[in-house]
Design an enzyme around this catalytic site. Structure first.
Site, PDB file in Angstrom:
ATOM      1  N   ALA A  83     -48.128  24.674  13.183  1.00  0.00           N
ATOM      2  CA  ALA A  83     -47.370  25.010  11.974  1.00  0.00           C
ATOM      3  C   ALA A  83     -46.544  26.274  12.193  1.00  0.00           C
ATOM      4  O   ALA A  83     -47.021  27.245  12.761  1.00  0.00           O
ATOM      5  CB  ALA A  83     -48.323  25.219  10.811  1.00  0.00           C
TER       6      ALA A  83
ATOM      7  N   ALA B 261       0.812  -1.221   0.000  1.00  0.00           N
ATOM      8  CA  ALA B 261       0.000   0.000   0.000  1.00  0.00           C
ATOM      9  C   ALA B 261       0.842   1.266   0.000  1.00  0.00           C
ATOM     10  O   ALA B 261       0.439   2.303   0.484  1.00  0.00           O
ATOM     11  CB  ALA B 261      -0.919  -0.003   1.218  1.00  0.00           C
TER      12      ALA B 261
ATOM     13  N   ARG C 162      -2.118   7.001 -11.778  1.00  0.00           N
ATOM     14  CA  ARG C 162      -3.170   6.981 -12.808  1.00  0.00           C
ATOM     15  C   ARG C 162      -4.509   7.519 -12.311  1.00  0.00           C
ATOM     16  O   ARG C 162      -5.398   7.802 -13.096  1.00  0.00           O
ATOM     17  CB  ARG C 162      -3.322   5.548 -13.356  1.00  0.00           C
ATOM     18  CG  ARG C 162      -2.148   5.124 -14.217  1.00  0.00           C
ATOM     19  CD  ARG C 162      -2.094   3.623 -14.431  1.00  0.00           C
ATOM     20  NE  ARG C 162      -1.462   2.922 -13.300  1.00  0.00           N
ATOM     21  CZ  ARG C 162      -1.215   1.611 -13.272  1.00  0.00           C
ATOM     22  NH1 ARG C 162      -1.569   0.850 -14.294  1.00  0.00           N
ATOM     23  NH2 ARG C 162      -0.640   1.055 -12.213  1.00  0.00           N
TER      24      ARG C 162
ATOM     25  N   GLY D 172       9.178  -0.605  -6.142  1.00  0.00           N
ATOM     26  CA  GLY D 172       8.482  -1.724  -6.764  1.00  0.00           C
ATOM     27  C   GLY D 172       7.901  -2.720  -5.772  1.00  0.00           C
ATOM     28  O   GLY D 172       8.227  -2.710  -4.585  1.00  0.00           O
TER      29      GLY D 172
ATOM     30  N   ALA E 168     -51.953  31.248  18.992  1.00  0.00           N
ATOM     31  CA  ALA E 168     -51.256  31.340  17.706  1.00  0.00           C
ATOM     32  C   ALA E 168     -50.575  32.702  17.575  1.00  0.00           C
ATOM     33  O   ALA E 168     -51.079  33.715  18.056  1.00  0.00           O
ATOM     34  CB  ALA E 168     -52.245  31.142  16.569  1.00  0.00           C
TER      35      ALA E 168
ATOM     36  N   GLN F  92       8.059   1.980   3.387  1.00  0.00           N
ATOM     37  CA  GLN F  92       8.885   1.733   2.188  1.00  0.00           C
ATOM     38  C   GLN F  92       9.190   3.089   1.555  1.00  0.00           C
ATOM     39  O   GLN F  92       8.297   3.735   1.014  1.00  0.00           O
ATOM     40  CB  GLN F  92       8.135   0.843   1.189  1.00  0.00           C
ATOM     41  CG  GLN F  92       8.977   0.500  -0.037  1.00  0.00           C
ATOM     42  CD  GLN F  92       8.144   0.029  -1.221  1.00  0.00           C
ATOM     43  OE1 GLN F  92       6.935   0.181  -1.250  1.00  0.00           O
ATOM     44  NE2 GLN F  92       8.805  -0.549  -2.208  1.00  0.00           N
TER      45      GLN F  92
ATOM     46  N   ASN G  59      -6.792   1.001 -10.659  1.00  0.00           N
ATOM     47  CA  ASN G  59      -5.713   1.871 -11.145  1.00  0.00           C
ATOM     48  C   ASN G  59      -6.253   3.207 -11.667  1.00  0.00           C
ATOM     49  O   ASN G  59      -5.537   4.190 -11.703  1.00  0.00           O
ATOM     50  CB  ASN G  59      -4.919   1.172 -12.239  1.00  0.00           C
ATOM     51  CG  ASN G  59      -4.170  -0.040 -11.688  1.00  0.00           C
ATOM     52  OD1 ASN G  59      -3.616   0.013 -10.598  1.00  0.00           O
ATOM     53  ND2 ASN G  59      -4.200  -1.130 -12.410  1.00  0.00           N
TER      54      ASN G  59
ATOM     55  N   ASN H  97     -33.351  29.277  19.954  1.00  0.00           N
ATOM     56  CA  ASN H  97     -32.445  28.661  20.927  1.00  0.00           C
ATOM     57  C   ASN H  97     -31.122  29.392  21.026  1.00  0.00           C
ATOM     58  O   ASN H  97     -30.321  29.113  21.891  1.00  0.00           O
ATOM     59  CB  ASN H  97     -32.203  27.183  20.577  1.00  0.00           C
ATOM     60  CG  ASN H  97     -31.581  27.007  19.209  1.00  0.00           C
ATOM     61  OD1 ASN H  97     -31.817  27.817  18.307  1.00  0.00           O
ATOM     62  ND2 ASN H  97     -30.804  25.968  19.044  1.00  0.00           N
ATOM     63  N   TYR H  98     -30.874  30.345  20.135  1.00  0.00           N
ATOM     64  CA  TYR H  98     -29.545  30.951  20.031  1.00  0.00           C
ATOM     65  C   TYR H  98     -29.661  32.458  20.204  1.00  0.00           C
ATOM     66  O   TYR H  98     -30.437  33.114  19.504  1.00  0.00           O
ATOM     67  CB  TYR H  98     -28.971  30.604  18.655  1.00  0.00           C
ATOM     68  CG  TYR H  98     -27.538  31.003  18.432  1.00  0.00           C
ATOM     69  CD1 TYR H  98     -26.558  30.717  19.376  1.00  0.00           C
ATOM     70  CD2 TYR H  98     -27.161  31.633  17.256  1.00  0.00           C
ATOM     71  CE1 TYR H  98     -25.235  31.073  19.150  1.00  0.00           C
ATOM     72  CE2 TYR H  98     -25.835  31.992  17.019  1.00  0.00           C
ATOM     73  CZ  TYR H  98     -24.872  31.705  17.971  1.00  0.00           C
ATOM     74  OH  TYR H  98     -23.574  32.053  17.758  1.00  0.00           O
TER      75      TYR H  98
HETATM   76  C1  UD1 Z   1       0.608  -5.260 -10.339  1.00  0.00           C
HETATM   77  C2  UD1 Z   1       1.392  -6.465 -10.871  1.00  0.00           C
HETATM   78  C3  UD1 Z   1       0.650  -7.055 -12.078  1.00  0.00           C
HETATM   79  C4  UD1 Z   1      -0.767  -7.400 -11.694  1.00  0.00           C
HETATM   80  C5  UD1 Z   1      -1.478  -6.199 -11.092  1.00  0.00           C
HETATM   81  C6  UD1 Z   1      -2.827  -6.594 -10.519  1.00  0.00           C
HETATM   82  C7  UD1 Z   1       3.744  -6.002 -10.405  1.00  0.00           C
HETATM   83  C8  UD1 Z   1       5.036  -5.547 -10.980  1.00  0.00           C
HETATM   84  N1  UD1 Z   1       2.721  -6.055 -11.241  1.00  0.00           N
HETATM   85  O1  UD1 Z   1       0.620  -4.256 -11.346  1.00  0.00           O
HETATM   86  O2  UD1 Z   1       1.316  -8.220 -12.536  1.00  0.00           O
HETATM   87  O3  UD1 Z   1      -1.475  -7.877 -12.829  1.00  0.00           O
HETATM   88  O4  UD1 Z   1      -0.714  -5.647 -10.001  1.00  0.00           O
HETATM   89  O5  UD1 Z   1      -3.545  -5.492 -10.090  1.00  0.00           O
HETATM   90  O6  UD1 Z   1       3.694  -6.348  -9.244  1.00  0.00           O
HETATM   91  N2  UD1 Z   1       3.169  -0.867  -4.271  1.00  0.00           N
HETATM   92  C9  UD1 Z   1       3.974  -0.684  -3.169  1.00  0.00           C
HETATM   93  N3  UD1 Z   1       5.275  -0.304  -3.351  1.00  0.00           N
HETATM   94  C10 UD1 Z   1       5.808  -0.124  -4.582  1.00  0.00           C
HETATM   95  C11 UD1 Z   1       4.979  -0.321  -5.703  1.00  0.00           C
HETATM   96  C12 UD1 Z   1       3.659  -0.687  -5.512  1.00  0.00           C
HETATM   97  O7  UD1 Z   1       3.551  -0.836  -2.033  1.00  0.00           O
HETATM   98  O8  UD1 Z   1       6.989   0.208  -4.647  1.00  0.00           O
HETATM   99  C13 UD1 Z   1       1.769  -1.252  -4.058  1.00  0.00           C
HETATM  100  C14 UD1 Z   1       0.778  -0.263  -4.628  1.00  0.00           C
HETATM  101  O9  UD1 Z   1       0.430   0.707  -3.651  1.00  0.00           O
HETATM  102  C15 UD1 Z   1      -0.408  -1.148  -4.984  1.00  0.00           C
HETATM  103  C16 UD1 Z   1       0.215  -2.500  -5.256  1.00  0.00           C
HETATM  104  O10 UD1 Z   1       1.525  -2.449  -4.735  1.00  0.00           O
HETATM  105  O11 UD1 Z   1      -1.328  -1.263  -3.927  1.00  0.00           O
HETATM  106  C17 UD1 Z   1       0.276  -2.805  -6.740  1.00  0.00           C
HETATM  107  O12 UD1 Z   1       0.959  -1.751  -7.405  1.00  0.00           O
HETATM  108  P1  UD1 Z   1       0.425  -1.161  -8.763  1.00  0.00           P
HETATM  109  O13 UD1 Z   1       1.277  -0.030  -9.140  1.00  0.00           O
HETATM  110  O14 UD1 Z   1      -1.017  -0.972  -8.718  1.00  0.00           O
HETATM  111  O15 UD1 Z   1       0.776  -2.395  -9.725  1.00  0.00           O
HETATM  112  P2  UD1 Z   1       0.096  -2.747 -11.099  1.00  0.00           P
HETATM  113  O16 UD1 Z   1       0.700  -1.933 -12.174  1.00  0.00           O
HETATM  114  O17 UD1 Z   1      -1.358  -2.724 -10.953  1.00  0.00           O
HETATM  115 MG    MG Z   2      -2.674  -1.986  -9.470  1.00  0.00          MG
END
Ligand code: UD1
Ligand code: MG
Length: 485
Positions: free
Chosen positions: A383, A12, A18, A81, A426, A76, A230, A389-390
């Site tokens: 009616a 998360a 997007r 990724g 009234a 993170q 997304n 009140n204020y």
């Molecule tokens: C990802 C998958 C894809 C899959 C899809 C399903 C990867 C590379 N790809 O793509 O194969 O079909 O989900 O929905 O995993 N996140 C982190 N830290 C990061 C990057 C992402 O916590 O550094 C979290 C995001 O907040 C999100 C989830 O990981 O909740 C997925 O990331 P997102 O960018 O949505 O991946 P997709 O492009 O949808």
């Molecule tokens: Mg996604």
């Protein structure tokens, strides 16, 4: 508990570029809850050792959203990724045998589906088990490349697909089960070799498969369960499905819903048997409705507690208030927070109330404002009655006893008390307490002038039609023009 050897990791940390939003993706709302809260709630019944959320963008807000559910957050920073996100959680995962990974943006997955995924992983002695789905439009998702009917060779991200691979319609949901002893060595080998220079969790699959480890993919029973959010369009679709599920839950519990697709329900709402929801009703928050109630069209109830047999007429708005059995309210009434309507009371059109209690069988039938007021039982508020009140600085209470009759268009200037059985004439402005059974007249005495209106009309007629002698003085041309008129 069956899954005490497992840790659940919810990804998360991403921004959700997007969505084009200042709010982190997982905090967006679908079906009445944030995406991440919905995911956590699906995981709770699994009874895992712990649930860990990987947070990054708006980390504090995301962590605060899940902390009340007992979820631990791991930061993170930067977000390199999905694979990197899991690596960041290594210490929190500790010596757990299994790690279940879920994206924080796919909240429709069901607990049963996760249970089945974990069971497949355990019985298959797999290194990794992927929850996949077969969809008609796989664009945007990673695709599953099968090695055999049961096993997987790799996941290829949408951006890296060959033209042939683009035809594959089995997608990666981003929900997986990993055996930690296999996952860590595999992830260590994953390189950030992609457009975004990120460590993809999906690349760990090919590493495991190439080492001869068992990688399974289980197809979700309903492809809609793995919908990721997304885009805004994805959010709308997921929201629609959540609302539909909730309506089905209530209908299965004996509630009639007319034109169900127009009725908006939040997850914690409950409705009793044989109640009726008309089109375009919204039931929000912790609204609780008893049996045999009718909620008519266009009404919006937020944290409203209703007894049995209550009728809410069209376009009524009720917030943080309680209505006992057989109350009738509306149309076009508004209850602001802190109202309690006791058994059988009637509140009519264009009545606004806040922080007030109306006793058994009392009526406020039309066009009133009642604030900071206590009304006893079987009283009638005419009616147009307004409680003042204020005073511009402080709020003051109004107390009205039992069997009181307040005449129409009265103003009750608080603080003021009206005793049991009293009458208010009234049009009164009541500024002093009224003892029980008294009559209060708070208006100036009426004066009647006999013949006044007739005399006034004669005077007006004379002014509009001046005498002939006066006309002769003017020129013939002009007077002719006047006659035409
Ligand atoms: C990802 C998958 C894809 C899959 C899809 C399903 C990867 C590379 N790809 O793509 O194969 O079909 O989900 O929905 O995993 N996140 C982190 N830290 C990061 C990057 C992402 O916590 O550094 C979290 C995001 O907040 C999100 C989830 O990981 O909740 C997925 O990331 P997102 O960018 O949505 O991946 P997709 O492009 O949808
Ligand atoms: Mg996604």
């Amino acid at each position: 508990m069956p899954n005490k050897d497992a840790v659940i990791v919810i990804l998360a940390a991403g921004k959700g570029t997007r969505l084009k939003s200042s709010l982190a993706k997982v905090l967006h709302n679908t079906g009445g809850r944030s995406l991440i809260e919905s995911v956590v709630r699906v995981c709770l019944p699994l009874g895992a050792k712990k649930i860990v959320a990987i947070v990054g963008h708006q980390a504090d807000q995301v962590a605060a959203a899940v902390a009340p559910l007992g979820v631990e957050s791991v930061l993170q920073q930067p977000q390199n990724g999905t694979g990197h996100a899991v690596l960041v959680a290594k210490r929190a995962i500790g010596n757990a045998k299994i790690v279940v990974v879920l994206p924080g943006d796919a909240p429709l997955v069901r607990t049963e589906t996760l249970k089945s995924l974990i069971a497949t992983h355990r019985s298959g002695n797999a290194a990794a088990t992927i929850l996949s789905a077969v969809v008609s439009d796989p664009s945007g998702y990673g695709r599953i490349l099968r090695k055999s009917e049961n096993t997987v060779a790799s996941i290829v991200e949408d951006s890296q697909l060959t033209t042939e691979q683009r035809e594959i319609n089995e997608i990666n949901s981003s929900i997986y089960c990993f055996s930690t002893n296999k996952l860590w060595p595999a992830l260590a080998q994953v390189k950030p070799e992609n457009k975004h220079k990120e460590i993809y969790l999906t690349d760990a699959i090919a590493v495991l498969a190439s080492k001869g480890e068992t990688v399974l993919a289980q197809v979700a029973p309903d492809a809609r369960e793995v919908l990721g959010c997304n885009t805004r369009a994805d959010l709308a679709e997921v929201d629609r499905i959540f609302r539909e599920r909730k309506r089905e839950e209530l209908m299965n519990a004996g509630v009639t819903i007319q034109l169900p697709e127009t009725v908006l329900l939040e997850p914690d709402v409950t409705v009793g048997e044989d109640s009726l929801l008309e089109p375009c009703v919204q039931l929000l928050g912790k609204t609780k409705i008893g049996a045999r109630c009718t909620i008519r069209t266009g009404s919006v109830l937020n944290n409203a507690i209703l007894g049995d047999g209550v009728t809410v007429e069209p376009h009524t708005v009720i917030t943080d208030s309680r209505l006992d059995d057989n109350v009738i309210i509306g149309p076009f009434a508004r209850l602001r927070p802190g109202v309690h309507l006791k058994k059988g009371t009637k509140v009519g059109n264009f009545v606004e109330m806040k922080k007030s209690t109306i006793g058994d069988g009392s009526k406020v039938p039309h066009l009133s404002y009642i604030g900071d007021t206590k009304v006893g039982s079987h009283s009638n508020i005419g009616a147009g009655t307004i409680t003042c009140n204020y005073d511009g600085v402080h709020k003051h209470p109004t107390t009205i006893g039992n069997r009181v009759f307040v005449g129409s268009d009265s103003v009750l200037v608080a603080p003021v008390r009206i005793g049991d059985g009293a009458y208010i004439a009234a049009g009164s402005a009541v500024t002093e307490n009224v003892p029980p059974n008294a009559l209060a007249l708070g208006r100036s005495r009426q004066t009647v002038k006999l013949g006044w209106a007739a005399k006034k009309r004669r005077e007006q007629a004379a002014a509009n039609h001046p005498k002939k002698s006066a006309k002769k003085k003017s020129s013939p041309k002009k007077s002719g023009a006047r006659r035409k008129r």
